[in-house]
Design an enzyme around this catalytic site. Structure first.
Site, PDB file in Angstrom:
ATOM      1  N   SER A   1       0.980  -1.158  -0.006  1.00 31.38           N
ATOM      2  CA  SER A   1      -0.033  -0.031   0.060  1.00 31.38           C
ATOM      3  C   SER A   1       0.832   1.114  -0.048  1.00 31.38           C
ATOM      4  CB  SER A   1      -1.143  -0.039   1.077  1.00 31.38           C
ATOM      5  OG  SER A   1      -2.020   0.996   1.074  1.00 31.38           O
TER       6      SER A   1
ATOM      7  N   HIS B   1      -4.875  -5.386  -1.727  1.00 32.69           N
ATOM      8  CA  HIS B   1      -5.822  -5.201  -0.710  1.00 32.69           C
ATOM      9  C   HIS B   1      -6.570  -6.324  -0.709  1.00 32.69           C
ATOM     10  CE1 HIS B   1      -4.009  -1.189  -0.963  1.00 32.69           C
ATOM     11  NE2 HIS B   1      -4.313  -0.873   0.285  1.00 32.69           N
TER      12      HIS B   1
ATOM     13  N   GLU C   1      -2.219  -2.026  -8.323  1.00 35.38           N
ATOM     14  CA  GLU C   1      -3.449  -2.424  -7.549  1.00 35.38           C
ATOM     15  C   GLU C   1      -3.671  -1.130  -6.765  1.00 35.38           C
ATOM     16  OE1 GLU C   1      -3.630  -2.632  -3.892  1.00 35.38           O
ATOM     17  OE2 GLU C   1      -1.603  -1.694  -3.743  1.00 35.38           O
TER      18      GLU C   1
END
Length: 331
Positions: A133, A298, A236
């Site tokens: 992330s 995620h 992503e």
């Protein structure tokens, strides 16, 4: 680390960025008994999730030390920039630490990049950096400044690892295989070929780069911007509407960040509506294969990927096979 004082961060001048397409160094993988450090480069950490996630690392036979500022909080940050940077740098430069584990993402990692003494960190022996992330900023910076392969995977103080129901087992198994000597990462299987690319591109091999789309867009115009030439690009994201995904892809294309990419592997798009039409439209003009639906990023499961190490895209199997070492030296 634990119960140690934190020194101020040396603002040493960073060396020139290295071309991302060159072969990076692989850190030694872990053995039972190794010591790992937990740090928080981004958002504030939930102590309950952290305790559960830390226990998982202990169950793997690891000694775990805690950054002095790990549980600090300053609004949407895990404490002051200087404290977060000092924890990260101290752990990386400590020869007794075998891996630096980021507790969670959130926001704030980009704020640290100008505070780290890259010369001192480059002089340290390579070790594992784990995170995903917002930690995409460190994956990019460590590739360019240190030339070290890093691990994009689940973090201990998140729901997928430190939730009340225990860790997602597929995520945990993949992480263990990636972290430890002798572990074998199975191919990560997607569910479709989004863009076929050119004829003859059924199998594509190159170093894996990329990560979270929003962070890659945020790094445009900085010394840490993505350069995808000769590489397989992983993308992503989470909670981004398709129009925002379109905007970020357009930004990266116009900035030349995708120039020369060999292929794209698309991970999870949790709470992003249906972004695949936008992804196909914006990536198709690049003329390279795009596979989608890989459980990376995620949600659950979150499978682990070595960034900077070689990856093999198979467009017939919709798979990404990650090799920790150079293909000629890989076990």
């Amino acid at each position: 680390m634990e119960e140690r004082s934190t020194r101020g961060v040396d603002h040493g001048e960073a060396p020139a960025a290295r071309p991302i397409s060159r072969m990076v160094r692989g850190p030694r993988r872990l053995r039972p008994g190794d010591t790992v450090a937990l740090v928080a480069p981004a958002g504030p950490v939930d102590p309950v999730r952290l305790a559960r996630g830390r226990e998982l690392l202990v169950e793997l036979g690891l000694e775990v030390v805690i950054g002095a500022h790990l549980l600090d909080r300053d609004g949407f940050l895990a404490g002051a920039d200087t404290g977060r940077a000092a924890d990260l740098q101290e752990a990386w430069c400590d020869p007794g630490i075998a891996a630096v584990v980021c507790a969670r993402g959130g926001y704030g990692t980009t704020r640290l990049l100008d505070l780290l003494d890259w010369e001192a960190m480059a002089a340290a022996e390579p070790k594992i950096l784990l995170g995903s992330s917002d930690i995409t900023a460190l994956h990019r910076a460590f590739a360019d400044r240190l030339g070290v392969a890093t691990l994009f995977g689940p973090m201990p103080a998140t729901v997928v690892m430190g939730g009340p129901e225990g860790p997602d087992q597929d995520s945990f198994a993949s992480l263990k295989a990636a972290l430890f000597e002798g572990g074998h990462l199975a191919p990560i299987i997607g569910d479709r070929l989004l863009v076929p690319g050119r004829a003859g591109d059924a199998v594509v091999t190159g170093p894996v780069v990329g990560g979270n789309l929003a962070l890659l867009a945020a790094l445009c115009g900085t010394p840490y911007a993505l350069r995808a030439e000769g590489c397989v690009v992983l993308l992503e994201d989470v909670t981004e509407e398709p129009y925002r995904i379109d905007r970020m892809l357009t930004q990266l294309r116009q900035a030349g960040c995708f120039d020369g990419a060999l292929a794209f592997a698309l991970g999870s798009w949790v709470e992003c509506g249906d972004p695949l039409p936008v992804l196909a439209e914006r990536l198709a003009p690049l003329g390279v294969p795009v596979i989608a639906g890989l459980p990376v990023g995620h949600g659950a499961p979150q499978l682990s990927v070595w960034m900077g190490a070689y990856g093999v895209i198979d467009t017939e199997l919709y798979s990404l096979t990650n090799m920790f070492r150079d293909p000629e030296a890989a076990p």
